[in-house]
Design a protein around this motif. Structure first.
Motif, PDB file in Angstrom:
ATOM      1  N   VAL A  71       0.869  -1.196   0.000  1.00  0.00           N
ATOM      2  CA  VAL A  71       0.000   0.000   0.000  1.00  0.00           C
ATOM      3  C   VAL A  71       0.891   1.227   0.000  1.00  0.00           C
ATOM      4  N   LEU A  72       0.536   2.173  -0.812  1.00  0.00           N
ATOM      5  CA  LEU A  72       1.311   3.406  -0.857  1.00  0.00           C
ATOM      6  C   LEU A  72       1.228   4.155   0.476  1.00  0.00           C
ATOM      7  N   ASP A  73       2.277   4.879   0.774  1.00  0.00           N
ATOM      8  CA  ASP A  73       2.317   5.600   2.061  1.00  0.00           C
ATOM      9  C   ASP A  73       1.269   6.697   2.139  1.00  0.00           C
ATOM     10  N   CYS A  74       0.897   7.268   1.036  1.00  0.00           N
ATOM     11  CA  CYS A  74      -0.097   8.362   1.103  1.00  0.00           C
ATOM     12  C   CYS A  74      -1.434   7.874   1.616  1.00  0.00           C
ATOM     13  N   TYR A  75      -1.793   6.669   1.229  1.00  0.00           N
ATOM     14  CA  TYR A  75      -3.065   6.128   1.743  1.00  0.00           C
ATOM     15  C   TYR A  75      -2.996   5.894   3.234  1.00  0.00           C
ATOM     16  N   MET A  76      -1.860   5.371   3.660  1.00  0.00           N
ATOM     17  CA  MET A  76      -1.717   5.140   5.104  1.00  0.00           C
ATOM     18  C   MET A  76      -1.714   6.463   5.846  1.00  0.00           C
ATOM     19  N   ASP A  77      -1.023   7.431   5.273  1.00  0.00           N
ATOM     20  CA  ASP A  77      -0.997   8.745   5.934  1.00  0.00           C
ATOM     21  C   ASP A  77      -2.387   9.367   5.984  1.00  0.00           C
ATOM     22  N   ASN A  78      -3.096   9.203   4.857  1.00  0.00           N
ATOM     23  CA  ASN A  78      -4.458   9.760   4.853  1.00  0.00           C
ATOM     24  C   ASN A  78      -5.339   9.098   5.912  1.00  0.00           C
ATOM     25  N   MET A  79      -5.192   7.782   6.036  1.00  0.00           N
ATOM     26  CA  MET A  79      -6.003   7.070   7.021  1.00  0.00           C
ATOM     27  C   MET A  79      -5.634   7.510   8.431  1.00  0.00           C
ATOM     28  N   ASN A  80      -4.341   7.624   8.683  1.00  0.00           N
ATOM     29  CA  ASN A  80      -3.916   8.074  10.016  1.00  0.00           C
ATOM     30  C   ASN A  80      -4.385   9.501  10.297  1.00  0.00           C
ATOM     31  N   LEU A  81      -4.292  10.317   9.235  1.00  0.00           N
ATOM     32  CA  LEU A  81      -4.766  11.700   9.418  1.00  0.00           C
ATOM     33  C   LEU A  81      -6.253  11.735   9.690  1.00  0.00           C
ATOM     34  N   ARG A  82      -7.012  10.886   8.999  1.00  0.00           N
ATOM     35  CA  ARG A  82      -8.462  10.847   9.271  1.00  0.00           C
ATOM     36  C   ARG A  82      -8.722  10.444  10.722  1.00  0.00           C
ATOM     37  N   LYS A  83      -7.938   9.451  11.194  1.00  0.00           N
ATOM     38  CA  LYS A  83      -8.115   9.043  12.593  1.00  0.00           C
ATOM     39  C   LYS A  83      -7.797  10.199  13.534  1.00  0.00           C
ATOM     40  N   GLN A  84      -6.682  10.897  13.246  1.00  0.00           N
ATOM     41  CA  GLN A  84      -6.320  12.020  14.104  1.00  0.00           C
ATOM     42  C   GLN A  84      -7.373  13.124  14.050  1.00  0.00           C
ATOM     43  N   ILE A  85      -7.893  13.349  12.817  1.00  0.00           N
ATOM     44  CA  ILE A  85      -8.942  14.382  12.690  1.00  0.00           C
ATOM     45  C   ILE A  85     -10.178  13.995  13.506  1.00  0.00           C
ATOM     46  N   SER A  86     -10.556  12.731  13.397  1.00  0.00           N
ATOM     47  CA  SER A  86     -11.727  12.263  14.167  1.00  0.00           C
ATOM     48  C   SER A  86     -11.486  12.408  15.659  1.00  0.00           C
ATOM     49  N   THR A  87     -10.271  12.009  16.097  1.00  0.00           N
ATOM     50  CA  THR A  87      -9.958  12.111  17.528  1.00  0.00           C
ATOM     51  C   THR A  87      -9.965  13.565  17.981  1.00  0.00           C
ATOM     52  N   LEU A  88      -9.325  14.428  17.172  1.00  0.00           N
ATOM     53  CA  LEU A  88      -9.264  15.839  17.533  1.00  0.00           C
ATOM     54  C   LEU A  88     -10.656  16.484  17.515  1.00  0.00           C
ATOM     55  N   THR A  89     -11.482  16.027  16.531  1.00  0.00           N
ATOM     56  CA  THR A  89     -12.862  16.560  16.484  1.00  0.00           C
ATOM     57  C   THR A  89     -13.620  16.197  17.751  1.00  0.00           C
ATOM     58  N   ASP A  90     -13.470  14.934  18.186  1.00  0.00           N
ATOM     59  CA  ASP A  90     -14.138  14.523  19.430  1.00  0.00           C
ATOM     60  C   ASP A  90     -13.609  15.320  20.617  1.00  0.00           C
ATOM     61  N   GLU A  91     -12.297  15.469  20.691  1.00  0.00           N
ATOM     62  CA  GLU A  91     -11.730  16.237  21.805  1.00  0.00           C
ATOM     63  C   GLU A  91     -12.186  17.689  21.762  1.00  0.00           C
ATOM     64  N   ALA A  92     -12.268  18.257  20.530  1.00  0.00           N
ATOM     65  CA  ALA A  92     -12.735  19.644  20.416  1.00  0.00           C
ATOM     66  C   ALA A  92     -14.184  19.773  20.888  1.00  0.00           C
ATOM     67  N   SER A  93     -15.010  18.771  20.511  1.00  0.00           N
ATOM     68  CA  SER A  93     -16.416  18.807  20.969  1.00  0.00           C
ATOM     69  C   SER A  93     -16.496  18.734  22.485  1.00  0.00           C
ATOM     70  N   GLN A  94     -15.690  17.817  23.064  1.00  0.00           N
ATOM     71  CA  GLN A  94     -15.681  17.719  24.519  1.00  0.00           C
ATOM     72  C   GLN A  94     -15.186  19.006  25.164  1.00  0.00           C
ATOM     73  N   ALA A  95     -14.117  19.574  24.574  1.00  0.00           N
ATOM     74  CA  ALA A  95     -13.591  20.824  25.125  1.00  0.00           C
ATOM     75  C   ALA A  95     -14.616  21.941  25.007  1.00  0.00           C
ATOM     76  N   ARG A  96     -15.360  21.964  23.842  1.00  0.00           N
ATOM     77  CA  ARG A  96     -16.382  22.993  23.660  1.00  0.00           C
ATOM     78  C   ARG A  96     -17.506  22.840  24.700  1.00  0.00           C
ATOM     79  N   ALA A  97     -17.918  21.586  24.948  1.00  0.00           N
ATOM     80  CA  ALA A  97     -18.958  21.350  25.949  1.00  0.00           C
ATOM     81  C   ALA A  97     -18.477  21.756  27.342  1.00  0.00           C
ATOM     82  N   MET A  98     -17.226  21.398  27.636  1.00  0.00           N
ATOM     83  CA  MET A  98     -16.674  21.777  28.943  1.00  0.00           C
ATOM     84  C   MET A  98     -16.569  23.294  29.067  1.00  0.00           C
ATOM     85  N   ALA A  99     -16.187  23.959  27.954  1.00  0.00           N
ATOM     86  CA  ALA A  99     -16.094  25.422  28.000  1.00  0.00           C
ATOM     87  C   ALA A  99     -17.474  26.049  28.230  1.00  0.00           C
ATOM     88  N   THR A 100     -18.515  25.481  27.563  1.00  0.00           N
ATOM     89  CA  THR A 100     -19.877  25.998  27.764  1.00  0.00           C
ATOM     90  C   THR A 100     -20.318  25.826  29.214  1.00  0.00           C
TER      91      THR A 100
END
Length: 598
Positions: free
Chosen positions: A104-133
Motif C-alpha cells: 500500500v502506498l504511504d499516502c493512503y496510510m498517511d491519509n487514514m492516520n490523518l483521518r483518525k487524528q482528525i476524528s480524535t481531535l474533532t471529538d476532543e474539540a467537541s468535549q472541550a467545547r462542551a466543557m467550556a460551555t
C-alpha cells in the motif's frame, strides 16, 4: 470433494501463518528475503562475517493486509472470511504472485492516520467545547452569587451600623429615663410624705373640730342655763328656750342648726313611717355617708401583702372579721382583717384561682380555678372538703346559694353548672351563652341566678327548674353592653341588678321590667367587678386603671361620689364590710387594703 476439503484445511493452516506475517510486517522489525540474500552474497565475496547493525526498518503494509485490517475495522467478518478463502485458494492454485508483494502506498496510510487524528481531535474539540460551555455557565452563576453576596454584605454592614446607632440611642434614652425615673421617684416620695402629713393634719383637724363642736355645745348649754337663771330663776318658757337656741353667743357657730339640717331627711322618713325600724336606719346612714364621702374621701387604714402574685378575688365571712383572698399563684388564704395575720392557706389547684366565696355560715370557702375545677375548703378543719370536676375549660366564678347546699360556677366552656354540695356532684348544666361565662350570682333567698358572659349578655336562670327566665341586653334592649360583661350582681333587696363590661360601661337593670333604667360610662378602662354596699344605696366598681369608684346606686348620672387611686396595679376585687364606711380592696400588685370613711 476431497480436494475441496484439503484446500480448506490448507487454507485454515496457512491463515495463522499469514496473520503472523502481517503482525511482523506491522511491527516493522523483520527483514525481507531479498535483504537476507543480499547480505549472504556480500559475506561470500568479502569472506568476512556479516556486520548487522540493529535498527528499525519501515516497510509499507501489504495490500492484502490492508484489506484485512480494513474489513476487521469495519466489522465485515463474513466478507473477510470470503476474502480469506478466495485469497488462499488462488495462492494455492498459483494464480497469485506472492513474491511480488504489492504494498500500500504511504499516502493512503498517511491519509487514514490523518483521518483518525482528525476524528480524535474533532471529538476532543467537541468535549472541550462542551466543557467550556459548562464552565461559562458556572462562571456566570458564580458571578451572580458573588454580586448577590457582595450586596448582602453591604446591606448587613448598613444594618449593623444602623443597629449600633439605635443601640447607642437606646442606651442614651435608658440613661435619660433612669434619671427621670429617679427624679419622679423622689417627687413621688415627697408627695407621699406630704400626703401622709396632710392626712395626719386632716385627722388632727377633724379631732379638733369635733372637740370644738363638743365645746361649743357645752358652751351653748352653759349659756342657756345662765340665761334661764338670770331672766327666769323660777320657771322657763319654751319661747325663751327657742330664742336662746336660735341666737348663740357671738363667735360660735350654730351647730344645732347644721345638725338638724343634716338629719332632716332621716327624721322625715321616721315621721312618715311612724316606726323607727331597721329599714329606715340604713337610709339615714347612707345619706350621711354620701355627705361624708363627698367632703372627706375614704382613708387608708391598713395595707398588707397577701400573695406574691396578683390578688384575683376577695370574700368575707358574715362577721366581716375574716376575709379570704384568691391569687394567680394558685393558693387561697384567709386573714384576720383587723391585724392582717394569715389564718389558713389552701393549696391544691393546678393553676391560677380566679374566684373565691364564703358560704352564709362562714365555715366553707369555694374556689374556682384555671384547672377547670371547683374546690370546697373547710375553714374550721383547714382541709379540702371536695373537688368538683366537670367543666371542660377554666372556671371563672363561683357563688353560694343562700341555703349553703348548692354552689354555681361559670366557665370558659360557655356553661353554668349547679353543684350539689352534700353529694359533691353536678345537679344540672345550663347552656345558652355563646362565649365564656365570667360571673355568676344568686339573688338572696331565691332560686334566681344571673350569669354575665363575654357574649355581652346577662341571663337570668331559674336554678330549681334549670330554665332560662330572661336575657338582659339583647337586641330588643334600649341600653345594652357593647363589650364583654365582666360582672353582674343583685342588690341586697333583689329588685335591681348591676352589670359592668370591659369597655367601662355600668348599667342598672330593673328586675320587674327587665330593662336598663340607668347607665353610665366610667371612662376608657375596663371594670373588673361591681358590688353593692349592705344598704343597697352605694355601688362600688373595681377598675383596671388601679382605681375604685363609688356611685349613688339610685342616680348613676350624678357620676362618681368618690374615686380612689387605690393600688399600683389593676384592682381585681372589692367588698363592703358589714359595718358602714368600711371597704376592702385587692389588686394585681398582690396587696390588700382596708379603707374607712366613717
Amino acid at each position: 470433494m476431497a480436494t475441496c476439503e484439503n484446500m480448506s484445511n490448507d487454507t485454515d493452516m496457512e491463515a495463522p501463518q499469514a496473520h503472523e506475517a502481517q503482525n511482523m510486517d506491522n511491527a516493522n522489525v523483520t527483514a525481507t528475503p531479498a535483504d537476507v540474500k543480499g547480505i549472504s552474497e556480500s559475506s561470500d565475496t568479502t569472506g568476512d562475517s556479516p556486520q548487522i547493525s540493529p535498527g528499525l526498518i519501515d516497510h509499507p503494509e501489504l495490500i492484502e493486509d490492508f484489506v484485512r485490517n480494513f474489513l476487521m475495522q469495519k466489522g465485515m467478518h463474513q466478507t473477510l472470511d470470503t476474502f480469506q478463502t478466495e485469497w488462499y485458494r488462488k495462492m494455492y492454485d498459483g494464480n497469485l504472485d506472492v513474491d511480488r508483494g504489492e504494498k500500500v502506498l504511504d499516502c493512503y496510510m498517511d491519509n487514514m492516520n490523518l483521518r483518525k487524528q482528525i476524528s480524535t481531535l474533532t471529538d476532543e474539540a467537541s468535549q472541550a467545547r462542551a466543557m467550556a460551555t459548562a464552565a461559562s455557565a458556572i462562571e456566570a452563576r458564580l458571578r451572580k452569587e458573588r454580586d448577590f453576596h457582595r450586596l448582602s454584605h453591604r446591606r448587613i454592614k448598613e444594618e449593623n451600623r444602623s443597629l449600633k446607632q439605635k443601640t447607642q440611642q437606646a442606651h442614651n434614652d435608658v440613661e435619660a429615663l433612669s434619671k427621670q425615673i429617679n427624679v419622679m421617684r423622689e417627687k413621688y416620695e415627697t408627695v407621699t410624705r406630704q400626703k401622709t402629713m396632710a392626712n395626719l393634719n386632716l385627722e388632727r383637724s377633724l379631732k379638733e373640730v369635733d372637740e370644738m363642736v363638743n365645746l361649743s355645745q357645752k358652751v351653748l348649754e352653759l349659756s342657756h342655763t345662765q340665761v334661764i337663771t338670770l331672766e327666769e330663776p323660777v320657771t322657763s318658757s319654751p319661747e325663751s328656750e327657742n330664742s336662746n337656741a336660735m341666737h348663740p353667743p357671738p363667735g360660735l357657730p350654730d351647730v344645732r342648726r347644721e345638725f338638724d339640717e343634716s338629719f332632716a331627711p332621716s327624721m322625715a322618713a321616721t315621721q312618715t313611717s311612724g316606726v323607727f325600724d331597721r329599714v329606715d336606719v340604713p337610709d339615714a346612714c347612707v345619706r350621711t355617708a354620701d355627705t361624708i364621702v363627698a367632703k372627706h374621701p375614704p382613708q387608708l387604714r391598713r395595707t398588707f401583702r397577701a400573695h406574691e402574685a396578683g390578688v384575683t378575688s376577695l370574700t368575707q365571712d358574715p362577721t366581716g372579721e375574716i376575709i379570704a383572698t384568691a391569687s394567680d399563684d394558685g393558693t387561697m388564704r384567709t386573714w384576720q382583717l383587723s391585724s392582717g395575720e394569715p389564718l389558713l392557706e389552701g393549696v391544691g389547684h393546678g393553676a391560677w384561682i380566679s374566684s373565691c366565696r364564703f358560704n352564709r355560715t362562714g365555715n366553707m370557702v369555694a374556689t374556682a380555678s384555671g384547672d377547670a375545677t371547683v374546690k370546697l375548703w373547710n375553714t374550721q378543719e383547714g382541709t379540702c372538703a371536695a373537688t368538683l370536676s366537670g367543666h371542660a375549660y377554666a372556671v371563672w366564678d363561683v357563688a353560694f346559694h343562700t341555703s349553703g347546699d348548692f354552689v354555681a360556677s361559670g366557665s370558659m366552656d360557655n356553661t353554668v353548672k349547679l353543684w350539689d354540695i352534700p353529694n359533691a356532684r353536678c345537679q344540672r348544666t345550663l347552656r345558652g351563652h355563646t362565649d365564656a361565662v365570667n360571673s355568676v350570682a344568686f339573688q338572696t333567698h331565691s332560686n334566681l341566678a344571673v350569669s354575665a358572659s363575654a357574649d355581652r349578655l346577662c341571663k337570668l336562670w331559674d336554678m330549681r327548674q334549670g330554665l332560662q327566665v330572661r336575657t338582659l341586653g339583647d337586641a330588643t334592649s334600649r341600653r345594652r353592653h357593647a363589650n364583654a360583661c365582666t360582672s353582674a350582681v343583685f342588690s341586697p333587696s333583689g329588685d335591681r341588678l348591676a352589670s359592668v363590661d370591659a369597655s367601662g360601661k355600668l348599667l342598672m337593670w330593673e328586675m320587674r321590667t327587665g330593662s336598663a333604667s340607668d347607665g353610665i360610662s366610667v371612662g376608657k378602662t375596663a371594670i373588673n367587678q361591681c358590688i353593692f354596699d349592705p344598704t343597697g344605696r352605694v355601688l362600688g366598681v373595681a377598675c383596671e386603671d388601679c382605681s375604685i369608684k363609688l356611685f349613688d346606686a339610685n342616680d348613676l348620672q350624678r357620676g362618681a361620689l368618690c374615686e380612689l387611686q387605690a393600688h399600683n396595679d389593676a384592682v381585681q376585687g372589692i367588698l363592703f364590710g358589714p359595718v358602714d364606711g368600711m371597704l376592702v380592696s385587692g389588686s394585681a400588685d398582690g396587696t390588700v387594703r382596708k379603707w374607712d370613711w366613717s
